[in-house]
Design a protein around this motif. Structure first.
Motif, PDB file in Angstrom:
ATOM      1  N   VAL A  63       0.838  -1.475   0.121  1.00 21.44           N
ATOM      2  CA  VAL A  63       0.237  -0.129   0.088  1.00 21.44           C
ATOM      3  C   VAL A  63       1.164   1.407  -0.422  1.00 21.44           C
ATOM      4  O   VAL A  63       1.094   2.471  -0.934  1.00 21.44           O
ATOM      5  CB  VAL A  63      -0.990  -0.057   0.973  1.00 21.44           C
ATOM      6  CG1 VAL A  63      -1.578   1.267   1.106  1.00 21.44           C
ATOM      7  CG2 VAL A  63      -1.836  -1.142   1.485  1.00 21.44           C
ATOM      8  N   VAL A  64       2.130   1.215   0.935  1.00 19.17           N
ATOM      9  CA  VAL A  64       2.654   2.304   1.051  1.00 19.17           C
ATOM     10  C   VAL A  64       3.112   2.880  -0.533  1.00 19.17           C
ATOM     11  O   VAL A  64       3.646   3.927  -0.844  1.00 19.17           O
ATOM     12  CB  VAL A  64       3.607   2.494   2.098  1.00 19.17           C
ATOM     13  CG1 VAL A  64       4.901   3.727   2.097  1.00 19.17           C
ATOM     14  CG2 VAL A  64       2.582   2.540   3.523  1.00 19.17           C
ATOM     15  N   GLY A  65       4.168   1.438  -0.883  1.00 19.94           N
ATOM     16  CA  GLY A  65       4.787   1.554  -2.461  1.00 19.94           C
ATOM     17  C   GLY A  65       3.190   1.908  -3.517  1.00 19.94           C
ATOM     18  O   GLY A  65       4.121   2.679  -4.560  1.00 19.94           O
ATOM     19  N   VAL A  66       2.309   1.499  -3.238  1.00 22.90           N
ATOM     20  CA  VAL A  66       1.566   1.792  -4.532  1.00 22.90           C
ATOM     21  C   VAL A  66       1.523   3.810  -4.456  1.00 22.90           C
ATOM     22  O   VAL A  66       1.398   4.428  -5.609  1.00 22.90           O
ATOM     23  CB  VAL A  66      -0.097   1.108  -4.343  1.00 22.90           C
ATOM     24  CG1 VAL A  66      -0.570   1.735  -5.801  1.00 22.90           C
ATOM     25  CG2 VAL A  66       0.443  -0.370  -4.375  1.00 22.90           C
ATOM     26  N   ALA A  67       1.190   4.513  -2.867  1.00 22.68           N
ATOM     27  CA  ALA A  67       1.030   5.454  -2.762  1.00 22.68           C
ATOM     28  C   ALA A  67       2.589   6.286  -3.362  1.00 22.68           C
ATOM     29  O   ALA A  67       2.599   7.141  -3.857  1.00 22.68           O
ATOM     30  CB  ALA A  67       0.862   5.870  -1.358  1.00 22.68           C
ATOM     31  N   VAL A  68       3.608   6.091  -3.175  1.00 20.62           N
ATOM     32  CA  VAL A  68       4.690   6.631  -3.628  1.00 20.62           C
ATOM     33  C   VAL A  68       5.114   6.120  -5.142  1.00 20.62           C
ATOM     34  O   VAL A  68       5.288   7.416  -5.255  1.00 20.62           O
ATOM     35  CB  VAL A  68       6.459   6.109  -2.713  1.00 20.62           C
ATOM     36  CG1 VAL A  68       7.416   6.373  -3.795  1.00 20.62           C
ATOM     37  CG2 VAL A  68       6.037   5.761  -1.590  1.00 20.62           C
ATOM     38  N   LEU A  69       4.429   5.720  -5.752  1.00 21.85           N
ATOM     39  CA  LEU A  69       4.148   4.942  -7.386  1.00 21.85           C
ATOM     40  C   LEU A  69       3.512   6.189  -7.577  1.00 21.85           C
ATOM     41  O   LEU A  69       4.064   6.241  -8.434  1.00 21.85           O
ATOM     42  CB  LEU A  69       4.292   3.807  -7.666  1.00 21.85           C
ATOM     43  CG  LEU A  69       4.068   3.062  -8.477  1.00 21.85           C
ATOM     44  CD1 LEU A  69       4.772   2.174  -9.119  1.00 21.85           C
ATOM     45  CD2 LEU A  69       3.083   3.904  -9.538  1.00 21.85           C
ATOM     46  N   CYS A  70       2.543   6.442  -6.966  1.00 21.25           N
ATOM     47  CA  CYS A  70       1.568   6.843  -7.608  1.00 21.25           C
ATOM     48  C   CYS A  70       1.883   8.683  -7.311  1.00 21.25           C
ATOM     49  O   CYS A  70       1.794   9.338  -7.959  1.00 21.25           O
ATOM     50  CB  CYS A  70      -0.165   6.835  -7.079  1.00 21.25           C
ATOM     51  SG  CYS A  70      -0.443   5.375  -7.635  1.00 21.25           S
TER      52      CYS A  70
END
Length: 423
Positions: free
Chosen positions: A229-236
């Motif tokens: 979840v954190v990684g996807v938020a950073v990715l976006c």
């Protein structure tokens, strides 16, 4: 002809097909995740068609195999390198796929008996070793290394000192640790499965260790999901989408389980070169690893100096562990002392394994004509968990969480604390 009493039936073609499904599921999952991660990391652009060999090496490393880096620079030069790393996203994908295939009941034929799962695991182990052989043979390649200067390149070519760096999977080590990996997956699957028929010894093992193993496995998986979840938020939100995806597809559990260990008070030691490792990592972690003159300690204190939000790791770890202790005690009642002991042992072992798997060591360099030291010209990336500290804290936290979970679960059940031990 009647079989002698007590003998086991010969495995049928269907039985071998079910074992083969375990192997195919594991390799397919690891190959897919590894290929996507390597593509995102830029490995598709490697020269000389090296991508299949790099993918094979990634799969070999994911099951604990050894990938040796070799090189040479003719008579006048030498190259050298070491690499020890486990791409845990690939490892986890293979473990989940293999475990699911192993526990899947047969669609046809008689109902599974107590010996069916161990027999299927044994057949899968044989096929697994046979499947790993071509993987290790494919995991080898050699690259030409530029000296970074056209004059030096011409001089090296004239003297026959054409530096190369290659890699190859060690067949013996890869097969040995690959077998250990599959047996560990089977052991966890046995403890996690609730209704699969098992022989009496394995049934007693599942009754005794299963609840705590399930709790720790769920805790580790929850941390991976939180990291996703954190990684996807950073990715976006922060750019570098492709490189961030490479981290998620290759090393997400490495960072997630480091966060869990640090939140419980554990520590890692390591360093990275000033230019980084070529992939993004949390800013506070990168800052800590670059300090300390090549030997920095990653813990709550050092991370909080660069980012005060690091203390959130403590709150998340405490809440997750408290939930694991409560849910385990409620679903699997036992005497209070046993609630604490079983979770303490499982968490200590789980953190030891997770800490060991997150280790990273890489060194590479070049020395030509004896001028310059190999280490001085190269770079070193290093990250290793302080395993005794991590495992000891895991035992302490597990004991506390198990005891408190037992007390709270007993109160929720109306104050009825169960006095019977494990079956």
């Amino acid at each position: 002809m009647n079989r002698p009493a007590g003998s086991l039936p010969r495995p049928s073609a269907r039985a071998w097909a079910e074992a083969l499904a375990v192997v195919v599921a594991a390799l397919a999952a690891m190959g897919a995740v590894g290929a996507l991660g390597l593509w995102a990391a830029g490995a598709a652009g490697l020269p000389s068609g090296a991508f299949p060999a790099v993918l094979a090496a990634t799969v070999a490393a994911a099951v604990g195999g050894t990938v040796e880096l070799t090189g040479g620079a003719g008579v006048f030069g030498r190259t050298g390198a070491t690499l020890e790393a486990v791409p845990l996203s690939v490892t986890l994908a293979g473990a989940l796929a293999a475990g699911a295939a192993l526990l899947r009941p047969p669609r046809h034929g008689p109902p599974s008996g107590p010996a069916d799962l161990p027999a299927r695991a044994a057949r899968a182990a044989v096929l697994w070793l046979l499947a790993l052989l071509p993987v290790t043979w494919a995991a080898r390649h050699t690259f030409r290394v530029s000296l970074g200067d056209s004059l030096l390149d011409e001089l090296g070519a004239a003297l026959g000192a054409r530096p190369t760096v290659g890699f190859r999977a060690d067949v013996g080590a890869t097969l040995g640790w690959g077998l250990v990996w599959l047996l560990a997956v089977c052991a966890v699957a046995v403890c996690v499965s609730r209704r699969t028929p098992l022989p009496a010894p394995l049934l007693r093992l599942r009754d005794a260790a299963g609840p705590a193993v399930r709790a720790v496995a769920a805790l580790l998986l929850v941390y991976v999901l939180l990291g996703l979840v954190v990684g996807v938020a950073v990715l976006c939100t922060r750019g570098h989408a492709v490189r961030t995806m490479a981290v998620l597809l290759l090393g997400l559990p490495n960072l997630a389980w480091l966060a869990l260990g640090v939140g419980l008070g554990g520590a890692w030691e390591g360093s990275v070169p000033g230019g980084g490792i070529g992939l993004p990592m949390p800013g506070a972690l990168a800052a800590v690893l670059r300090e300390g003159g090549g030997g920095a300690t990653v813990d709550l204190a050092s991370l909080s100096r660069h980012d005060g939000r690091a203390w959130v790791l403590v709150a998340v770890a405490v809440l997750a562990l408290a939930a694991a202790g409560f849910l385990t005690a409620r679903a699997f009642p036992a005497p209070l002392w046993w609630q604490g002991v079983r979770l303490a042992v499982a968490l200590a072992a789980g953190l030891w394994a997770a800490g060991a798997a997150t280790g990273l060591s890489a060194r590479y360099g070049l020395s030509l004509l004896g001028i310059g030291d190999l280490d001085a010209f190269g770079h070193e990336v290093r990250l290793h968990a302080l395993l005794p500290r991590l495992s000891g804290l895991g035992a302490l936290w597990g004991l506390v969480a198990g005891l408190l979970g037992g007390v709270v679960a007993g109160g929720v059940r109306g104050g009825r604390i169960v006095r019977t031990g494990p079956r």
